[in-house]
Design an enzyme around this catalytic site. Structure first.
Site, PDB file in Angstrom:
ATOM      1  N   ASP A  72       0.812  -1.169   0.035  1.00  0.00           N
ATOM      2  CA  ASP A  72       0.010   0.130  -0.106  1.00  0.00           C
ATOM      3  C   ASP A  72       0.949   1.343  -0.109  1.00  0.00           C
ATOM      4  OD1 ASP A  72      -3.147   0.569   0.624  1.00  0.00           O
ATOM      5  OD2 ASP A  72      -1.769   2.294   1.404  1.00  0.00           O
ATOM      6  N   ASP A 111      -1.663   8.781 -10.583  1.00  0.00           N
ATOM      7  CA  ASP A 111      -1.698   7.810 -11.850  1.00  0.00           C
ATOM      8  C   ASP A 111      -0.236   7.436 -12.029  1.00  0.00           C
ATOM      9  OD1 ASP A 111      -4.333   7.453 -11.583  1.00  0.00           O
ATOM     10  OD2 ASP A 111      -4.775   8.353 -13.330  1.00  0.00           O
ATOM     11  N   GLU A 134      -4.507   2.261  -4.598  1.00  0.00           N
ATOM     12  CA  GLU A 134      -3.101   1.943  -4.443  1.00  0.00           C
ATOM     13  C   GLU A 134      -2.442   0.859  -3.588  1.00  0.00           C
ATOM     14  OE1 GLU A 134      -4.680   4.067  -0.444  1.00  0.00           O
ATOM     15  OE2 GLU A 134      -5.376   3.781  -2.820  1.00  0.00           O
ATOM     16  N   HIS A 178      -4.790  13.977  -9.538  1.00  0.00           N
ATOM     17  CA  HIS A 178      -4.974  12.645 -10.014  1.00  0.00           C
ATOM     18  C   HIS A 178      -4.020  11.880 -10.962  1.00  0.00           C
ATOM     19  CE1 HIS A 178      -8.320  11.316  -7.236  1.00  0.00           C
ATOM     20  NE2 HIS A 178      -8.622  12.619  -7.445  1.00  0.00           N
ATOM     21  N   ASN A 209      -2.865  12.680  -4.049  1.00  0.00           N
ATOM     22  CA  ASN A 209      -3.684  12.903  -5.216  1.00  0.00           C
ATOM     23  C   ASN A 209      -4.090  14.309  -4.749  1.00  0.00           C
ATOM     24  OD1 ASN A 209      -4.108  10.894  -6.951  1.00  0.00           O
ATOM     25  ND2 ASN A 209      -5.104   9.733  -5.551  1.00  0.00           N
TER      26      ASN A 209
END
Length: 353
Positions: free
Chosen positions: A213, A230, A256, A226, A221
């Site tokens: 994680d 990404d 994630e 975002h 973010n």
């Protein structure tokens, strides 16, 4: 014509890759009457690519091989196999000139939309006729289209790693694949090679599932948008591909959260591999963002496991890592033995962020 349509229907009806490999071999045996048909998979990247036998049909008997049952260090390197290398590099069929009285082996590249993913080896008493070569190439075109469909359904669209659905489907196969102690059938131009002795539950060696994680990913973010989030996911997937072996399995479960299934290793080696990857991510400079860290929880996969049980244990170790400073890799079994975790602990009661 009905026979040809039936063959196409048999191939395109497959959704399991192992069953697909065997079906391809069976169809070619029906049409060509060869001495043998073998399907090899190319794994890894660049100079480190290796060759794995996935299916072989000799005298009408199909043998399925599983790449997760092999010691990756024992797999032959593509670079050491000149005929296979030429077939893959030039994306062309290659005929291996045999000694007198031996079958003729013809190699054909197996492709998906972007790369050569394998090699089909057909051994016949005489060189394949032009119409037979066209038949094989036609079958491989069908396979290419089918593989594109399978790849789309089995892989995460952003990172290209395998998805959660594929993990669930692959887990039972993984449990059924015992370590391969005997030397497998070898490609035509390679002499037989042995395989190092292995122990597992079965002895020292085992498989491990790790849940990864990204720490504070929501903040990434929120701060950078975002698009950069990404980019972090894509770069993490790239770091995973470069850090784990060709026979280890890499997944993105969503958001994630990533998963690694580490092939046969000793527990101490698993701990070293996972912590080395954690350190590699920490040392990497992510564009615009800079330093990003990950937390990991991992567990030894048992012969009686289900996908959910293995992931649940790894999750508990992950949540412990999150609550105790992040940027660390924690073993569920070690946490249990030390008393830091209870096997009945409900991971849902722990706070991630």
């Amino acid at each position: 014509m009905p026979r040809l349509i039936d063959s196409v229907a048999r191939i395109t009806g497959m959704r399991d890759r192992d069953a697909l490999n065997v079906t391809i071999a069976e169809v070619l045996v029906d049409w060509l009457r060869p001495e043998s048909v073998a399907i090899y998979k190319i794994v890894g990247e660049g100079d480190g690519r290796r060759v794995v036998l996935r299916a072989r049909l000799v005298d009408g008997q199909a043998h399925i091989e599983s790449d997760v049952a092999r010691d990756p260090d024992s797999l032959p390197r593509l670079a050491t196999m000149p005929y296979f290398r030429r077939c893959v590099k030039n994306v062309t069929q290659v005929r291996i000139t045999p000694p007198a009285g031996s079958p003729v082996c013809t190699l054909f590249p197996i492709q998906n939309d972007s790369d050569v993913t394998g090699v089909l080896a057909v051994e016949t008493r005489h060189a394949l006729l032009p119409e037979q070569q066209r038949l094989v190439k036609g079958v491989l075109k069908i396979i290419r289209n089918l593989l594109a469909v399978l790849d789309y359904s089995e892989h995460d669209t952003l990172t290209g790693l395998m998805n959660r659905k594929t993990f669930d489907a692959s887990f039972q196969k993984l449990l059924q694949a015992a370590p391969n102690i005997a030397a497998p059938p070898q490609p035509p131009q390679l002499p037989p090679t042995g395989q190092p002795e292995r122990r597992s539950e079965h002895g020292e060696f085992a498989r491990f599932a790790a849940v990864i994680d990204i720490d504070h990913f929501k903040s990434i973010n929120d701060r950078f948008g975002h698009l950069y989030g990404d980019e972090v996911l894509l770069l993490l997937a790239r770091l995973m591909r470069g850090s784990f072996r060709a026979t280890d399995q890499l997944y993105r479960f969503g958001g994630e959260e990533f998963v690694v299934v580490l092939d046969w290793v000793r527990p101490d080696d698993a701990a070293m591999v996972f912590d080395r990857f954690r350190a590699k991510v920490e040392a990497f400079t992510f564009p615009q963002i800079g330093r990003v860290t990950i937390s990991m929880g991992y567990t030894q996969i048992q012969s009686f496991d289900s996908p959910n049980h293995a992931i649940e244990r790894a999750d508990q170790a992950l949540y412990y890592a999150k609550q105790n400073g992040r940027n660390q890799a924690r073993s569920y079994e070690l946490l249990i033995s030390s008393g830091a975790l209870s096997s009945k602990e409900d991971a849902s009661d722990l706070e991630l962020f």
